[in-house]
Design a protein around this motif. Structure first.
Motif, PDB file in Angstrom:
ATOM      1  N   LYS A 169       0.825  -1.208   0.000  1.00  0.00           N
ATOM      2  CA  LYS A 169       0.000   0.000   0.000  1.00  0.00           C
ATOM      3  C   LYS A 169       0.861   1.261   0.000  1.00  0.00           C
ATOM      4  O   LYS A 169       0.460   2.301  -0.532  1.00  0.00           O
ATOM      5  CB  LYS A 169      -0.940  -0.001   1.208  1.00  0.00           C
ATOM      6  N   LEU A 170       2.056   1.174   0.546  1.00  0.00           N
ATOM      7  CA  LEU A 170       2.954   2.327   0.564  1.00  0.00           C
ATOM      8  C   LEU A 170       3.704   2.503  -0.747  1.00  0.00           C
ATOM      9  O   LEU A 170       4.028   3.632  -1.142  1.00  0.00           O
ATOM     10  CB  LEU A 170       3.962   2.186   1.714  1.00  0.00           C
ATOM     11  N   THR A 171       3.984   1.393  -1.438  1.00  0.00           N
ATOM     12  CA  THR A 171       4.885   1.461  -2.587  1.00  0.00           C
ATOM     13  C   THR A 171       4.273   1.014  -3.916  1.00  0.00           C
ATOM     14  O   THR A 171       4.804   1.356  -4.983  1.00  0.00           O
ATOM     15  CB  THR A 171       6.113   0.569  -2.344  1.00  0.00           C
ATOM     16  N   GLY A 172       3.239   0.183  -3.864  1.00  0.00           N
ATOM     17  CA  GLY A 172       2.724  -0.427  -5.089  1.00  0.00           C
ATOM     18  C   GLY A 172       3.519  -1.643  -5.530  1.00  0.00           C
ATOM     19  O   GLY A 172       3.245  -2.207  -6.590  1.00  0.00           O
ATOM     20  N   GLU A 173       4.496  -2.080  -4.727  1.00  0.00           N
ATOM     21  CA  GLU A 173       5.338  -3.232  -5.052  1.00  0.00           C
ATOM     22  C   GLU A 173       5.018  -4.389  -4.108  1.00  0.00           C
ATOM     23  O   GLU A 173       4.764  -4.179  -2.917  1.00  0.00           O
ATOM     24  CB  GLU A 173       6.823  -2.872  -4.935  1.00  0.00           C
ATOM     25  N   ILE A 174       5.068  -5.616  -4.649  1.00  0.00           N
ATOM     26  CA  ILE A 174       4.717  -6.797  -3.869  1.00  0.00           C
ATOM     27  C   ILE A 174       5.962  -7.649  -3.632  1.00  0.00           C
ATOM     28  O   ILE A 174       6.612  -8.099  -4.584  1.00  0.00           O
ATOM     29  CB  ILE A 174       3.644  -7.639  -4.584  1.00  0.00           C
ATOM     30  N   ALA A 175       6.298  -7.867  -2.374  1.00  0.00           N
ATOM     31  CA  ALA A 175       7.412  -8.742  -1.995  1.00  0.00           C
ATOM     32  C   ALA A 175       7.271  -9.059  -0.513  1.00  0.00           C
ATOM     33  O   ALA A 175       6.497  -8.427   0.207  1.00  0.00           O
ATOM     34  CB  ALA A 175       8.762  -8.086  -2.278  1.00  0.00           C
ATOM     35  N   THR A 176       8.016 -10.040  -0.053  1.00  0.00           N
ATOM     36  CA  THR A 176       8.057 -10.396   1.360  1.00  0.00           C
ATOM     37  C   THR A 176       9.512 -10.546   1.780  1.00  0.00           C
ATOM     38  O   THR A 176      10.430 -10.298   0.990  1.00  0.00           O
ATOM     39  CB  THR A 176       7.260 -11.696   1.620  1.00  0.00           C
ATOM     40  N   ASP A 177       9.740 -10.905   3.046  1.00  0.00           N
ATOM     41  CA  ASP A 177      11.106 -11.168   3.497  1.00  0.00           C
ATOM     42  C   ASP A 177      11.218 -12.635   3.895  1.00  0.00           C
ATOM     43  O   ASP A 177      10.221 -13.353   3.983  1.00  0.00           O
ATOM     44  CB  ASP A 177      11.485 -10.241   4.662  1.00  0.00           C
ATOM     45  N   TYR A 178      12.448 -13.085   4.135  1.00  0.00           N
ATOM     46  CA  TYR A 178      12.669 -14.500   4.434  1.00  0.00           C
ATOM     47  C   TYR A 178      11.935 -14.948   5.699  1.00  0.00           C
ATOM     48  O   TYR A 178      11.413 -16.069   5.765  1.00  0.00           O
ATOM     49  CB  TYR A 178      14.160 -14.774   4.616  1.00  0.00           C
ATOM     50  N   THR A 179      11.905 -14.111   6.746  1.00  0.00           N
ATOM     51  CA  THR A 179      11.337 -14.552   8.023  1.00  0.00           C
ATOM     52  C   THR A 179       9.838 -14.794   7.921  1.00  0.00           C
ATOM     53  O   THR A 179       9.308 -15.712   8.558  1.00  0.00           O
ATOM     54  CB  THR A 179      11.614 -13.534   9.143  1.00  0.00           C
ATOM     55  N   LEU A 180       9.136 -13.980   7.139  1.00  0.00           N
ATOM     56  CA  LEU A 180       7.699 -14.151   6.980  1.00  0.00           C
ATOM     57  C   LEU A 180       7.372 -15.209   5.931  1.00  0.00           C
ATOM     58  O   LEU A 180       6.407 -15.971   6.085  1.00  0.00           O
ATOM     59  CB  LEU A 180       7.048 -12.815   6.625  1.00  0.00           C
ATOM     60  N   ALA A 181       8.175 -15.277   4.877  1.00  0.00           N
ATOM     61  CA  ALA A 181       8.001 -16.358   3.892  1.00  0.00           C
ATOM     62  C   ALA A 181       8.094 -17.713   4.585  1.00  0.00           C
ATOM     63  O   ALA A 181       7.347 -18.645   4.267  1.00  0.00           O
ATOM     64  CB  ALA A 181       9.062 -16.240   2.799  1.00  0.00           C
ATOM     65  N   ALA A 182       8.995 -17.797   5.561  1.00  0.00           N
ATOM     66  CA  ALA A 182       9.227 -19.068   6.246  1.00  0.00           C
ATOM     67  C   ALA A 182       8.041 -19.525   7.083  1.00  0.00           C
ATOM     68  O   ALA A 182       7.993 -20.680   7.503  1.00  0.00           O
ATOM     69  CB  ALA A 182      10.464 -18.952   7.135  1.00  0.00           C
ATOM     70  N   ARG A 183       7.064 -18.643   7.329  1.00  0.00           N
ATOM     71  CA  ARG A 183       5.909 -19.031   8.143  1.00  0.00           C
ATOM     72  C   ARG A 183       4.732 -19.504   7.290  1.00  0.00           C
ATOM     73  O   ARG A 183       3.633 -19.711   7.804  1.00  0.00           O
ATOM     74  CB  ARG A 183       5.468 -17.864   9.019  1.00  0.00           C
ATOM     75  N   THR A 184       4.956 -19.707   6.008  1.00  0.00           N
ATOM     76  CA  THR A 184       3.885 -20.196   5.136  1.00  0.00           C
ATOM     77  C   THR A 184       3.840 -21.710   5.064  1.00  0.00           C
ATOM     78  O   THR A 184       2.842 -22.286   4.657  1.00  0.00           O
ATOM     79  CB  THR A 184       4.071 -19.679   3.699  1.00  0.00           C
ATOM     80  N   PHE A 185       4.940 -22.391   5.415  1.00  0.00           N
ATOM     81  CA  PHE A 185       5.107 -23.840   5.286  1.00  0.00           C
ATOM     82  C   PHE A 185       5.436 -24.228   3.851  1.00  0.00           C
ATOM     83  O   PHE A 185       5.476 -25.404   3.515  1.00  0.00           O
ATOM     84  CB  PHE A 185       3.854 -24.589   5.756  1.00  0.00           C
ATOM     85  N   ALA A 186       5.703 -23.229   3.002  1.00  0.00           N
ATOM     86  CA  ALA A 186       6.012 -23.514   1.596  1.00  0.00           C
ATOM     87  C   ALA A 186       7.342 -22.894   1.180  1.00  0.00           C
ATOM     88  O   ALA A 186       7.644 -22.828  -0.012  1.00  0.00           O
ATOM     89  CB  ALA A 186       4.892 -22.989   0.696  1.00  0.00           C
ATOM     90  N   PHE A 187       8.142 -22.441   2.147  1.00  0.00           N
ATOM     91  CA  PHE A 187       9.412 -21.778   1.864  1.00  0.00           C
ATOM     92  C   PHE A 187      10.541 -22.611   2.442  1.00  0.00           C
ATOM     93  O   PHE A 187      10.475 -23.068   3.591  1.00  0.00           O
ATOM     94  CB  PHE A 187       9.429 -20.383   2.486  1.00  0.00           C
ATOM     95  N   GLN A 188      11.591 -22.818   1.649  1.00  0.00           N
ATOM     96  CA  GLN A 188      12.734 -23.606   2.088  1.00  0.00           C
ATOM     97  C   GLN A 188      13.774 -22.679   2.719  1.00  0.00           C
ATOM     98  O   GLN A 188      14.443 -21.924   2.007  1.00  0.00           O
ATOM     99  CB  GLN A 188      13.331 -24.372   0.909  1.00  0.00           C
ATOM    100  N   ILE A 189      13.927 -22.763   4.033  1.00  0.00           N
ATOM    101  CA  ILE A 189      14.837 -21.838   4.711  1.00  0.00           C
ATOM    102  C   ILE A 189      16.294 -22.172   4.429  1.00  0.00           C
ATOM    103  O   ILE A 189      17.162 -21.301   4.536  1.00  0.00           O
ATOM    104  CB  ILE A 189      14.575 -21.786   6.234  1.00  0.00           C
ATOM    105  N   ASP A 190      16.574 -23.420   4.048  1.00  0.00           N
ATOM    106  CA  ASP A 190      17.957 -23.778   3.750  1.00  0.00           C
ATOM    107  C   ASP A 190      18.412 -23.193   2.419  1.00  0.00           C
ATOM    108  O   ASP A 190      19.567 -22.811   2.255  1.00  0.00           O
ATOM    109  CB  ASP A 190      18.136 -25.302   3.760  1.00  0.00           C
TER     110      ASP A 190
END
Length: 495
Positions: A161-182
């Motif tokens: 909402k601040l930028t118009g760009e869509i992205a996340t960070d590693y720490t939040l991606a890792a809480r989806t159960f679909a992100f490989q932290i290694d």
């Protein structure tokens, strides 16, 4: 130069403006509104959340002319919303981390995966909280998930909402159960296994790396770098100076967490059997491990509500109830499982309990026993972490609203036999969000420079009382621990 931190919490949204040295200039706290639908499901309204966030930002930045170097957004971890990439409109409500509509779907996910192999990739044990389960619930309940759709956390949503760009960070991606932290990548085979589009999750960046710059006509001036700073507990770790094994964060809010740092390493059977969750730290090259009490401050609020009549009883009045009684341990056991139990023994079906009541016990005894019970559960997490060689856990850095309760802090110190350090930092999670963004946007050269800032903070100490520790230790070893599993087993038979 200043930094703006934004924290999207379970019950409140905060914005804070900080100087480069970490001192707070101005703070705004707004209530985050949880709604319930006709089925009893909890949710947040995305546009309403943005409006509340806007008010917080405006209040925190008003009457201050200094340049904002960067904006960092942190949030509760597993709450998220489905966005349409082409229009930017939300195609669902924001489903909170605590909403349990996804339990049946989570159980089905568990039947289709190798739990150890999945843990080694994600650092997580299967749970209804995770983003993957929420996505599948939306899909099964009439929300079309097309190639244009993307699942974003609440931090990602505010950054968008601040930028118009869509992205996340590693720490939040890792809480989806679909992100490989290694590998720091999305688990494409798993996503395809559940017939979800390849792009259903956003690009994942290191914590604090700019997502984009504020757009024209926004709540702040155009061109300010905006970063997703990450998971609120992990941002708090950085601002509290929890970077090395042996120093552990005790974050006390509605829920309570025990969180520590380890170097990135291959996760195996031992880590899996520990019951703890692991994830990406905001410090490069590190993981965090975490155990949790689902209802810690939540237990306090529940009992406070029970004690109240026409008006809510004050915290001061509840403290007076304790002061009027015996200052030694109550001998009553309280299990803080009003919302189930968290890691290292996650069990959504666990129920809270008082054990050992007598007719002579009064309100003060119940309140103190409740505080003792959360401390016993914290000590249980500490014991499990030490058995796993995750760190000595001899020093706890305590943060959050619970640190204002002196009686609770002393009980925690006495039960755990740990010296508690309480940083005198205003809004430590907000500060963490701001500092992570400042590092990512180049205001600070590296993480060590950030840690040098927070190490200068004044800190209070709470020292254990040896006599009370001996009494509490006996109750913990002979009462709290032995009755944990039978209590869980009993409630499984009454589901």
């Amino acid at each position: 130069m200043s930094l703006l931190g934004i924290d999207i919490g379970t019950t409140h949204i905060k914005a804070g403006l900080f100087r480069e040295n970490g001192s707070l200039i101005k703070l705004s706290i707004q209530k985050n509104i949880v709604h319930r639908d006709q089925s009893g499901h909890s949710y947040y309204n995305p546009e309403e959340m943005w409006e509340i966030t806007t008010r917080a930002i405006q209040e925190a930045t008003s009457a201050y002319d200094e340049t904002i170097a960067a904006i960092g957004v942190t949030s509760m971890a597993e709450s998220g919303v489905l966005l349409d990439r082409s229009t930017g409109k939300a195609n669902s409500h924001i489903i909170p981390w605590f909403d349990r509509r996804t339990e049946a779907i989570s159980a089905r996910i568990g039947e289709t995966i190798d739990p150890l192999a999945q843990f080694q990739k994600t650092g997580l044990h299967n749970s209804y909280k995770h983003g993957l389960a929420k996505l599948l619930w939306l899909k099964e309940n009439g929300t079309g998930i097309t190639e244009n759709m993307v699942w974003v956390s609440t931090s990602d949503y505010i950054a968008y909402k601040l930028t118009g760009e869509i992205a996340t960070d590693y720490t939040l991606a890792a809480r989806t159960f679909a992100f490989q932290i290694d590998k720091k990548t999305w688990n494409t085979p798993l996503i395809e296994q559940f017939n979800l589009p390849d792009g259903v999750f956003p690009d994942a960046l290191p914590s604090g790396n700019p997502v984009g710059n504020t757009s024209a006509g926004n709540v702040v001036e155009q061109g300010i770098p905006v970063a997703v700073s990450g998971h609120d507990h992990v941002c708090t770790m950085l601002a509290a100076g929890v970077a090395d094994p042996g120093v552990t964060l005790n974050s006390i809010g509605t829920a309570e967490a025990l969180v520590g740092s380890i170097s990135e390493r291959e996760l195996g059977e031992a880590e899996y059997q520990s019951g703890f969750n692991f994830g990406c730290h905001v410090i490069p090259g590190k993981y965090f491990w975490m155990g949790g009490i689902q209802s810690s401050g939540g237990s306090v609020e529940w009992l406070r509500d029970q004690f109240s009549n026409q008006e809510m009883i004050s915290y001061e009045a509840m403290e007076q109830l304790i002061d009027q009684g015996d200052q030694t341990p109550t001998g009553i056991l309280y299990y803080p499982y009003l919302a189930g139990s968290g890691s290292p023994a996650p069990d959504p079906d666990a129920k809270g309990a008082f054990i050992g009541l007598r007719a002579s016990h009064g309100k003060g005894d119940l309140y103190k026993a409740l505080l003792e019970g959360t401390a016993y559960e914290l000590n249980y997490m500490k014991k499990a972490a030490m058995e796993m060689d995750l760190g000595e856990v001899s020093r706890l850095i305590s943060v959050g609203g619970g640190t204002n309760n002196k009686t609770w802090m002393q009980i925690k110190a006495d039960v755990t036999n740990c010296k508690l350090t309480i940083p005198e930092i205003s809004e430590v999670t907000l500060l963490g969000a701001a500092l992570v963004a400042g590092r990512g946007c180049g205001l600070y050269e590296n993480t060590e420079e950030v840690l040098d800032i927070v190490r200068e903070t004044r800190r209070k100490q709470v020292t254990p009382d040896e006599d009370n520790h001996r009494r509490y230790s006996r109750i913990f070893e002979e009462g709290y621990l032995p009755l944990q599993q039978p209590l869980r087993n009993f409630y499984r038979t009454t589901r």
